[in-house]
Scaffold this motif. Structure first.
Motif, mmCIF file in Angstrom:
data_model
loop_
_atom_site.group_PDB
_atom_site.id
_atom_site.type_symbol
_atom_site.label_atom_id
_atom_site.label_comp_id
_atom_site.label_asym_id
_atom_site.label_seq_id
_atom_site.Cartn_x
_atom_site.Cartn_y
_atom_site.Cartn_z
ATOM 1 N N ALA A 27 -8.349 -11.956 -1.150
ATOM 2 C CA ALA A 27 -8.214 -12.889 -2.276
ATOM 3 C C ALA A 27 -6.923 -13.704 -2.169
ATOM 4 C CB ALA A 27 -8.251 -12.124 -3.588
ATOM 5 N N LYS A 28 -5.933 -13.145 -1.486
ATOM 6 C CA LYS A 28 -4.649 -13.830 -1.324
ATOM 7 C C LYS A 28 -4.469 -14.378 0.086
ATOM 8 C CE LYS A 28 -2.194 -11.096 -4.801
ATOM 9 N NZ LYS A 28 -1.036 -10.206 -5.077
ATOM 10 N N ASN A 29 -5.499 -14.254 0.917
ATOM 11 C CA ASN A 29 -5.416 -14.731 2.305
ATOM 12 C C ASN A 29 -4.203 -14.146 3.017
ATOM 13 O OD1 ASN A 29 -7.672 -16.241 1.806
ATOM 14 N ND2 ASN A 29 -6.767 -18.209 2.304
ATOM 15 N N THR A 30 -3.952 -12.878 2.799
ATOM 16 C CA THR A 30 -2.731 -12.259 3.310
ATOM 17 C C THR A 30 -3.042 -10.925 3.985
ATOM 18 O OG1 THR A 30 -1.439 -13.302 1.553
ATOM 19 C CG2 THR A 30 -0.417 -11.461 2.723
ATOM 20 N N VAL A 31 -2.368 -10.692 5.099
ATOM 21 C CA VAL A 31 -2.397 -9.396 5.762
ATOM 22 C C VAL A 31 -0.974 -8.868 5.803
ATOM 23 C CG1 VAL A 31 -2.212 -10.411 8.082
ATOM 24 C CG2 VAL A 31 -3.194 -8.129 7.796
ATOM 25 N N TYR A 32 -0.849 -7.555 5.679
ATOM 26 C CA TYR A 32 0.463 -6.918 5.597
ATOM 27 C C TYR A 32 0.646 -5.914 6.730
ATOM 28 C CZ TYR A 32 -0.031 -8.639 0.809
ATOM 29 O OH TYR A 32 -0.230 -9.436 -0.290
ATOM 30 N N LEU A 33 1.896 -5.715 7.089
ATOM 31 C CA LEU A 33 2.260 -4.647 8.016
ATOM 32 C C LEU A 33 3.394 -3.861 7.366
ATOM 33 C CD1 LEU A 33 1.940 -3.264 10.789
ATOM 34 C CD2 LEU A 33 3.696 -4.831 11.659
ATOM 35 N N GLN A 34 3.063 -2.692 6.864
ATOM 36 C CA GLN A 34 4.074 -1.808 6.289
ATOM 37 C C GLN A 34 4.638 -0.949 7.409
ATOM 38 O OE1 GLN A 34 5.274 -1.486 3.020
ATOM 39 N NE2 GLN A 34 6.748 -0.107 3.986
ATOM 40 N N MET A 35 5.944 -1.023 7.588
ATOM 41 C CA MET A 35 6.604 -0.309 8.681
ATOM 42 C C MET A 35 7.587 0.690 8.100
ATOM 43 S SD MET A 35 7.244 -3.463 11.349
ATOM 44 C CE MET A 35 8.451 -4.258 10.298
ATOM 45 N N ASN A 36 7.348 1.959 8.333
ATOM 46 C CA ASN A 36 8.215 3.025 7.851
ATOM 47 C C ASN A 36 8.843 3.760 9.029
ATOM 48 O OD1 ASN A 36 7.372 2.427 5.204
ATOM 49 N ND2 ASN A 36 5.657 3.864 5.350
ATOM 50 N N SER A 37 9.883 4.513 8.736
ATOM 51 C CA SER A 37 10.564 5.310 9.765
ATOM 52 C C SER A 37 10.892 4.466 10.989
ATOM 53 C CB SER A 37 9.698 6.508 10.164
ATOM 54 O OG SER A 37 9.403 7.322 9.039
ATOM 55 N N LEU A 38 11.466 3.318 10.748
ATOM 56 C CA LEU A 38 11.723 2.384 11.832
ATOM 57 C C LEU A 38 12.746 2.928 12.822
ATOM 58 C CD1 LEU A 38 11.593 -0.890 9.783
ATOM 59 C CD2 LEU A 38 10.270 -0.456 11.855
ATOM 60 N N LYS A 39 12.541 2.562 14.078
ATOM 61 C CA LYS A 39 13.404 2.994 15.172
ATOM 62 C C LYS A 39 13.986 1.752 15.854
ATOM 63 C CE LYS A 39 10.090 6.706 16.173
ATOM 64 N NZ LYS A 39 9.215 7.289 17.223
ATOM 65 N N PRO A 40 15.105 1.902 16.538
ATOM 66 C CA PRO A 40 15.652 0.753 17.280
ATOM 67 C C PRO A 40 14.631 0.154 18.263
ATOM 68 C CG PRO A 40 17.312 2.456 17.095
ATOM 69 C CD PRO A 40 16.041 3.046 16.531
ATOM 70 N N ASP A 41 13.765 0.987 18.826
ATOM 71 C CA ASP A 41 12.745 0.489 19.754
ATOM 72 C C ASP A 41 11.718 -0.415 19.084
ATOM 73 O OD1 ASP A 41 12.438 3.380 21.999
ATOM 74 O OD2 ASP A 41 13.887 1.741 21.882
ATOM 75 N N ASP A 42 11.690 -0.432 17.767
ATOM 76 C CA ASP A 42 10.772 -1.327 17.047
ATOM 77 C C ASP A 42 11.331 -2.743 16.941
ATOM 78 O OD1 ASP A 42 10.119 1.414 14.845
ATOM 79 O OD2 ASP A 42 8.821 0.696 16.466
#
Length: 117
Positions: A75-90
């Motif tokens: 409905a909002k024409n939107t996709v999300y990427l929730q990123m948790n526990s992030l690492k320097p390699d990300d």
């Protein structure tokens, strides 16, 4: 044509979280499966994850499985990427892409994510 614009990147400490958004305009957003990719300096672009057109199916790279979650709001024409526990390699530039058929036909300009150790 489909135009994709990512946002939400930034600097974060290791262990932190970020949520990226990708807003689409143009042709019917809900017709497309959507993917997230990333490219770190000096490395090739790699697949992060994908969500089906309905949102009912997702898949992830092993490197992010259990930490990242893709969702979409048609409905909002939107996709999300929730990123948790992030690492320097990300640390990378993150791109969203729209898939119709076997190819990712349209790409956004990318948003930088930097994870500090």
């Amino acid at each position: 044509q489909v135009q994709l614009v990512e946002s939400g990147g930034g600097l974060v400490q290791a262990g932190g979280s970020l949520r990226l958004s990708c807003v689409a305009s143009g042709r019917t957003f809900s017709s497309y499966a959507m993917g997230w990719f990333r490219q770190a300096p000096g490395k090739e672009r790699e697949f992060v994850g994908r969500i089906s057109w309905s949102g009912g199916s997702t898949s992830y790279a092993d490197s992010v499985k259990g930490r990242f979650t893709i969702s979409r709001d048609n409905a909002k024409n939107t996709v999300y990427l929730q990123m948790n526990s992030l690492k320097p390699d990300d640390t990378a530039i993150y791109y969203c892409a729209a898939q119709l058929g076997s190819k990712y036909n349209y790409w956004g300009q990318g948003t930088q994510v930097t994870v500090l150790s």
